[in-house]
Design an enzyme around this catalytic site. Structure first.
Site, PDB file in Angstrom:
ATOM      1  N   ASP A  95       0.843  -1.192   0.000  1.00  0.00           N
ATOM      2  CA  ASP A  95       0.000   0.000   0.000  1.00  0.00           C
ATOM      3  C   ASP A  95       0.884   1.250   0.000  1.00  0.00           C
ATOM      4  OD1 ASP A  95      -3.210   0.597   1.037  1.00  0.00           O
ATOM      5  OD2 ASP A  95      -1.745   2.238   1.141  1.00  0.00           O
ATOM      6  N   ASN A 120     -12.758  -2.830   2.910  1.00  0.00           N
ATOM      7  CA  ASN A 120     -13.650  -1.673   2.994  1.00  0.00           C
ATOM      8  C   ASN A 120     -14.621  -1.744   1.823  1.00  0.00           C
ATOM      9  OD1 ASN A 120     -12.271  -0.613   5.254  1.00  0.00           O
ATOM     10  ND2 ASN A 120     -10.755   0.359   3.927  1.00  0.00           N
ATOM     11  N   GLY A 142     -15.557   3.224   3.903  1.00  0.00           N
ATOM     12  CA  GLY A 142     -14.299   3.935   3.707  1.00  0.00           C
ATOM     13  C   GLY A 142     -13.540   3.520   2.454  1.00  0.00           C
ATOM     14  N   GLN A 143     -14.246   2.870   1.519  1.00  0.00           N
ATOM     15  CA  GLN A 143     -13.585   2.450   0.285  1.00  0.00           C
ATOM     16  C   GLN A 143     -13.302   3.658  -0.605  1.00  0.00           C
ATOM     17  OE1 GLN A 143     -15.770  -0.476  -2.004  1.00  0.00           O
ATOM     18  NE2 GLN A 143     -14.111  -0.723  -3.490  1.00  0.00           N
ATOM     19  N   HIS A 175     -10.451  -4.966  -2.965  1.00  0.00           N
ATOM     20  CA  HIS A 175      -9.107  -5.216  -2.436  1.00  0.00           C
ATOM     21  C   HIS A 175      -9.198  -5.582  -0.968  1.00  0.00           C
ATOM     22  CE1 HIS A 175     -10.043  -0.913  -2.289  1.00  0.00           C
ATOM     23  NE2 HIS A 175      -9.363  -0.854  -1.150  1.00  0.00           N
ATOM     24  N   HIS A 207      -6.991  -5.582   2.497  1.00  0.00           N
ATOM     25  CA  HIS A 207      -5.805  -5.052   3.167  1.00  0.00           C
ATOM     26  C   HIS A 207      -5.241  -6.118   4.107  1.00  0.00           C
ATOM     27  CE1 HIS A 207      -6.720  -0.632   2.405  1.00  0.00           C
ATOM     28  NE2 HIS A 207      -7.932  -1.138   2.245  1.00  0.00           N
TER      29      HIS A 207
HETATM   30  P1  DGP Z   1      -9.591   1.684   0.531  1.00  0.00           P
HETATM   31  O1  DGP Z   1      -9.734   2.888   1.403  1.00  0.00           O
HETATM   32  O2  DGP Z   1     -10.003   0.408   1.238  1.00  0.00           O
HETATM   33  O3  DGP Z   1     -10.269   1.856  -0.811  1.00  0.00           O
HETATM   34  O4  DGP Z   1      -8.030   1.527   0.297  1.00  0.00           O
HETATM   35  C1  DGP Z   1      -7.360   1.968  -0.843  1.00  0.00           C
HETATM   36  C2  DGP Z   1      -5.897   1.853  -0.542  1.00  0.00           C
HETATM   37  O5  DGP Z   1      -5.191   1.970  -1.749  1.00  0.00           O
HETATM   38  C3  DGP Z   1      -5.365   2.968   0.371  1.00  0.00           C
HETATM   39  O6  DGP Z   1      -4.866   2.388   1.572  1.00  0.00           O
HETATM   40  C4  DGP Z   1      -4.228   3.599  -0.411  1.00  0.00           C
HETATM   41  C5  DGP Z   1      -3.971   2.622  -1.517  1.00  0.00           C
HETATM   42  N1  DGP Z   1      -3.591   3.227  -2.789  1.00  0.00           N
HETATM   43  C6  DGP Z   1      -4.262   4.200  -3.453  1.00  0.00           C
HETATM   44  N2  DGP Z   1      -3.634   4.505  -4.596  1.00  0.00           N
HETATM   45  C7  DGP Z   1      -2.544   3.685  -4.656  1.00  0.00           C
HETATM   46  C8  DGP Z   1      -1.502   3.510  -5.609  1.00  0.00           C
HETATM   47  O7  DGP Z   1      -1.431   4.170  -6.638  1.00  0.00           O
HETATM   48  N3  DGP Z   1      -0.549   2.587  -5.325  1.00  0.00           N
HETATM   49  C9  DGP Z   1      -0.584   1.808  -4.183  1.00  0.00           C
HETATM   50  N4  DGP Z   1       0.389   0.922  -4.022  1.00  0.00           N
HETATM   51  N5  DGP Z   1      -1.569   1.943  -3.272  1.00  0.00           N
HETATM   52  C10 DGP Z   1      -2.520   2.863  -3.510  1.00  0.00           C
END
Ligand code: DGP
Length: 114
Positions: free
Chosen positions: A31, A87, A93-94, A100, A102
């Site tokens: 992340d 999420n 909080g998505q 995905h 976590h």
């Molecule tokens: P959510 O809030 O559950 O939709 O989590 C989305 C997650 O994705 C957040 O923790 C940050 C991560 N994220 C967003 N953009 C990018 C990206 O471009 N690269 C990576 N590696 N993670 C990302």
């Protein structure tokens, strides 16, 4: 077919990511905004926008995501435990509309979540 979100672009290698695992069905990468020392996202290659859009057809794929998360947790040495979070939607909080999971670990995590 991968989605036209930031995660779709990662699947198609259009933008870089720190990929830790890949197979025919899923991809896992670090992340970009880690909330714990280990924070890895496990995503299906199939375009499922969120868990609530999954169907019975996705049963094996969803099981595969969980077992893959477990396998990665073992590989990165999370011996004291870890947390898996999905999420779903606005109140969940998505922020990225591609399903995905976590994987969070390497510190004690609080409960309840915010
Ligand atoms: P959510 O809030 O559950 O939709 O989590 C989305 C997650 O994705 C957040 O923790 C940050 C991560 N994220 C967003 N953009 C990018 C990206 O471009 N690269 C990576 N590696 N993670 C990302």
């Amino acid at each position: 077919m991968s989605s036209d979100t930031i995660f779709g672009k990662i699947i198609r290698r259009e933008i870089p990511a720190n990929i830790v695992y890949e197979d025919d069905l899923c991809l896992a990468f670090k992340d970009v905004h880690p909330q714990a020392p280990v924070h890895i996202l496990i995503i299906p290659k199939k375009n499922i926008p969120q868990l609530s859009a999954a169907t019975a057809e996705d049963q094996n794929l969803l099981g595969h995501l969980l077992l893959t998360a477990k396998q990665i947790a073992e590989q990165v040495g999370l011996k004291n435990g870890y947390r898996l979070v999905i999420n779903n939607g606005q109140d969940g909080g998505q922020t990225v509309d591609h399903l995905h999971c976590h994987l969070l670990g390497d510190r004690a995590l609080g409960w309840p979540p915010g």
